[in-house]
Design a protein around this motif. Structure first.
Motif, PDB file in Angstrom:
ATOM      1  N   VAL A   1       0.842  -1.202   0.000  1.00 50.83           N
ATOM      2  CA  VAL A   1       0.000   0.000   0.000  1.00 50.83           C
ATOM      3  C   VAL A   1       0.877   1.252   0.000  1.00 50.83           C
ATOM      4  O   VAL A   1       0.626   2.209  -0.751  1.00 50.83           O
ATOM      5  CB  VAL A   1      -0.936  -0.003   1.229  1.00 50.83           C
ATOM      6  N   PHE A   2       1.906   1.250   0.829  1.00 54.06           N
ATOM      7  CA  PHE A   2       2.828   2.389   0.903  1.00 54.06           C
ATOM      8  C   PHE A   2       3.538   2.622  -0.435  1.00 54.06           C
ATOM      9  O   PHE A   2       3.616   3.748  -0.934  1.00 54.06           O
ATOM     10  CB  PHE A   2       3.853   2.147   2.005  1.00 54.06           C
ATOM     11  N   LEU A   3       4.046   1.552  -1.017  1.00 50.75           N
ATOM     12  CA  LEU A   3       4.797   1.676  -2.268  1.00 50.75           C
ATOM     13  C   LEU A   3       3.894   2.041  -3.456  1.00 50.75           C
ATOM     14  O   LEU A   3       4.342   2.688  -4.405  1.00 50.75           O
ATOM     15  CB  LEU A   3       5.558   0.383  -2.551  1.00 50.75           C
ATOM     16  N   LYS A   4       2.652   1.634  -3.377  1.00 50.24           N
ATOM     17  CA  LYS A   4       1.689   2.050  -4.409  1.00 50.24           C
ATOM     18  C   LYS A   4       1.547   3.572  -4.391  1.00 50.24           C
ATOM     19  O   LYS A   4       1.518   4.222  -5.451  1.00 50.24           O
ATOM     20  CB  LYS A   4       0.338   1.372  -4.165  1.00 50.24           C
ATOM     21  N   LYS A   5       1.473   4.150  -3.191  1.00 54.12           N
ATOM     22  CA  LYS A   5       1.405   5.605  -3.063  1.00 54.12           C
ATOM     23  C   LYS A   5       2.694   6.254  -3.574  1.00 54.12           C
ATOM     24  O   LYS A   5       2.654   7.315  -4.210  1.00 54.12           O
ATOM     25  CB  LYS A   5       1.171   5.994  -1.606  1.00 54.12           C
ATOM     26  N   LEU A   6       3.837   5.605  -3.312  1.00 57.07           N
ATOM     27  CA  LEU A   6       5.112   6.144  -3.777  1.00 57.07           C
ATOM     28  C   LEU A   6       5.162   6.185  -5.306  1.00 57.07           C
ATOM     29  O   LEU A   6       5.670   7.144  -5.890  1.00 57.07           O
ATOM     30  CB  LEU A   6       6.263   5.305  -3.222  1.00 57.07           C
TER      31      LEU A   6
ATOM     32  N   LYS B   1       7.700   3.894 -11.531  1.00 56.05           N
ATOM     33  CA  LYS B   1       7.450   2.547 -11.047  1.00 56.05           C
ATOM     34  C   LYS B   1       8.573   2.126 -10.106  1.00 56.05           C
ATOM     35  O   LYS B   1       9.728   2.528 -10.283  1.00 56.05           O
ATOM     36  CB  LYS B   1       7.346   1.557 -12.213  1.00 56.05           C
ATOM     37  N   ILE B   2       8.229   1.339  -9.115  1.00 54.10           N
ATOM     38  CA  ILE B   2       9.225   0.844  -8.158  1.00 54.10           C
ATOM     39  C   ILE B   2      10.333   0.098  -8.892  1.00 54.10           C
ATOM     40  O   ILE B   2      11.511   0.198  -8.530  1.00 54.10           O
ATOM     41  CB  ILE B   2       8.555  -0.069  -7.110  1.00 54.10           C
ATOM     42  N   THR B   3       9.969  -0.622  -9.940  1.00 54.97           N
ATOM     43  CA  THR B   3      10.967  -1.387 -10.697  1.00 54.97           C
ATOM     44  C   THR B   3      11.941  -0.489 -11.453  1.00 54.97           C
ATOM     45  O   THR B   3      13.038  -0.929 -11.816  1.00 54.97           O
ATOM     46  CB  THR B   3      10.270  -2.336 -11.693  1.00 54.97           C
ATOM     47  N   ASP B   4      11.552   0.766 -11.688  1.00 57.75           N
ATOM     48  CA  ASP B   4      12.452   1.718 -12.348  1.00 57.75           C
ATOM     49  C   ASP B   4      13.309   2.485 -11.339  1.00 57.75           C
ATOM     50  O   ASP B   4      14.394   2.952 -11.670  1.00 57.75           O
ATOM     51  CB  ASP B   4      11.652   2.712 -13.191  1.00 57.75           C
ATOM     52  N   ILE B   5      12.813   2.605 -10.124  1.00 54.52           N
ATOM     53  CA  ILE B   5      13.522   3.389  -9.107  1.00 54.52           C
ATOM     54  C   ILE B   5      14.713   2.626  -8.538  1.00 54.52           C
ATOM     55  O   ILE B   5      15.792   3.192  -8.334  1.00 54.52           O
ATOM     56  CB  ILE B   5      12.567   3.774  -7.959  1.00 54.52           C
ATOM     57  N   PHE B   6      14.535   1.307  -8.303  1.00 50.96           N
ATOM     58  CA  PHE B   6      15.528   0.542  -7.547  1.00 50.96           C
ATOM     59  C   PHE B   6      16.369  -0.366  -8.440  1.00 50.96           C
ATOM     60  O   PHE B   6      15.902  -0.891  -9.449  1.00 50.96           O
ATOM     61  CB  PHE B   6      14.836  -0.255  -6.444  1.00 50.96           C
ATOM     62  N   ASP B   7      17.626  -0.543  -8.018  1.00 41.94           N
ATOM     63  CA  ASP B   7      18.597  -1.329  -8.774  1.00 41.94           C
ATOM     64  C   ASP B   7      18.705  -2.768  -8.287  1.00 41.94           C
ATOM     65  O   ASP B   7      19.242  -3.622  -8.996  1.00 41.94           O
ATOM     66  CB  ASP B   7      19.980  -0.675  -8.677  1.00 41.94           C
ATOM     67  N   MET B   8      18.224  -3.041  -7.076  1.00 38.27           N
ATOM     68  CA  MET B   8      18.285  -4.400  -6.525  1.00 38.27           C
ATOM     69  C   MET B   8      17.108  -4.608  -5.586  1.00 38.27           C
ATOM     70  O   MET B   8      16.669  -3.676  -4.894  1.00 38.27           O
ATOM     71  CB  MET B   8      19.599  -4.637  -5.765  1.00 38.27           C
ATOM     72  N   PHE B   9      16.614  -5.856  -5.546  1.00 36.14           N
ATOM     73  CA  PHE B   9      15.476  -6.216  -4.714  1.00 36.14           C
ATOM     74  C   PHE B   9      15.883  -7.344  -3.764  1.00 36.14           C
ATOM     75  O   PHE B   9      16.440  -8.358  -4.195  1.00 36.14           O
ATOM     76  CB  PHE B   9      14.296  -6.627  -5.596  1.00 36.14           C
ATOM     77  N   VAL B  10      15.590  -7.150  -2.482  1.00 37.34           N
ATOM     78  CA  VAL B  10      16.016  -8.075  -1.434  1.00 37.34           C
ATOM     79  C   VAL B  10      14.813  -8.421  -0.577  1.00 37.34           C
ATOM     80  O   VAL B  10      13.999  -7.543  -0.255  1.00 37.34           O
ATOM     81  CB  VAL B  10      17.119  -7.439  -0.548  1.00 37.34           C
ATOM     82  N   GLY B  11      14.676  -9.701  -0.181  1.00 38.70           N
ATOM     83  CA  GLY B  11      13.532 -10.057   0.651  1.00 38.70           C
ATOM     84  C   GLY B  11      13.715 -11.324   1.441  1.00 38.70           C
ATOM     85  O   GLY B  11      14.473 -12.221   1.062  1.00 38.70           O
TER      86      GLY B  11
END
Length: 309
Positions: free
Chosen positions: A33-38, A45-55
């Protein structure tokens, strides 16, 4: 030549951005929900903002979906709808809701496997569009295991996500294709920020890294010290010993000291949200959704400033 040299140095000055997702069962919906607002407010898009995804755990699923495909937060949120949650949380025939001591995991693996195969098919981490890191724990070797798009490219997305989210008591131990038996990465750390940073530092050959860390809420309900002194195994299980370990903020405290202004943590107490990680009732999901909106009110402006280069 000087022009290319200046361009290279300029690019080196641009920080690499990591987004790190905690585990937390259905409570990870708040982060979506938070990232949708971002996405809406930044126009990116979140996929364009970040260079790596960790989980880790449920966060490994979110990280994997984003690294695998150019997916929006609107589309990612669909996978956390009641329709999909009912498929994932297929109750085991042997699970007895009335019993305090559960002989079997609460849920079967086959529901998760079916959904993950629908999303990822036979794709491997090496086919990820963006660098990805997930965490799990090898119970036979008694050691943490990191799966990543560059170090373990032949590991399937399905194996990586199932291994990282095989939460003890909720899901069975998961055997990946190489024969190793894995459980949830949250037993190592529920906030994988530092693992992601260490990986990114080597991959990108830079220390200039920023991390947006997405939590899943903290259970701050007071526990009676006097009462706890009399608890055995059942007492501790009834009073959320698993949640206490998941909610540990030690890695967050270290990350804040280490990164200073290059680290932004999004998290808060869960308030009246159910402490159980699998409560997908309409009432509880609505409370989780509202927590995500509260996060935006509290952290939204900071997040918008944080993602600017």
């Amino acid at each position: 030549m000087q022009i290319f040299s200046n361009l290279f140095n300029k690019n080196k000055d641009i920080p690499k951005k990591i987004i790190s997702f905690d585990g937390g069962g259905v409570r990870v919906i708040a982060g979506i929900v938070f990232l949708k607002k971002l996405e809406i407010e930044s126009g990116k898009k979140i996929t364009d903002i970040f260079d790596m995804f960790v989980g880790t755990s449920a966060g490994a699923f979110n990280a994997s979906c984003l690294a695998y495909d150019d997916i929006s937060m609107v589309d990612l949120k669909k996978y956390w709808s009641k329709e999909y949650l009912d498929k994932i949380m297929e109750t085991s025939f042997f699970w007895d809701q009335a019993s305090l001591i559960q002989a079997r995991p609460r849920y079967e693996t086959k529901g998760r496997l079916k959904l993950l195969n629908e999303i990822f098919g036979e794709k491997t981490l090496g086919e990820s569009k963006k660098p990805l890191v997930t965490l799990c724990y090898d119970i036979e070797k008694r050691n943490h295991v990191i799966h990543s798009s560059n170090l373990t490219p032949d590991v399937s997305f399905v194996d990586a996500v199932c291994a990282s989210s095989a939460a003890p008591m909720y899901f069975p131990t998961y055997q990946i294709s190489d024969g190793s038996w894995m459980i949830d990465g949250g037993v190592v750390t529920n906030n994988p920020t530092l693992i992601g940073f260490n990986h990114a530092k080597k991959l990108f050959n830079t220390d200039n890294i920023k991390v947006l860390s997405i939590g899943a809420g903290l259970n701050k309900k007071k526990i009676s010290g006097v009462a706890s002194s009399k608890w055995g195994g059942v007492g501790w299980l009834r009073n959320d010993i698993i949640g206490m370990m998941l909610d540990s903020e030690i890695h967050n405290d270290i990350a804040k000291d280490f990164f200073n202004n290059n680290y932004l943590r999004i998290n808060s107490p869960i308030g009246k949200i159910n402490k159980m990680l699998d409560d997908d009732s309409e009432e509880n999901i609505e409370k989780i959704h509202l927590m995500g909106l509260d996060w935006w009110s509290e952290f939204g402006e900071s997040a918008l400033n944080f993602i600017e280069e």
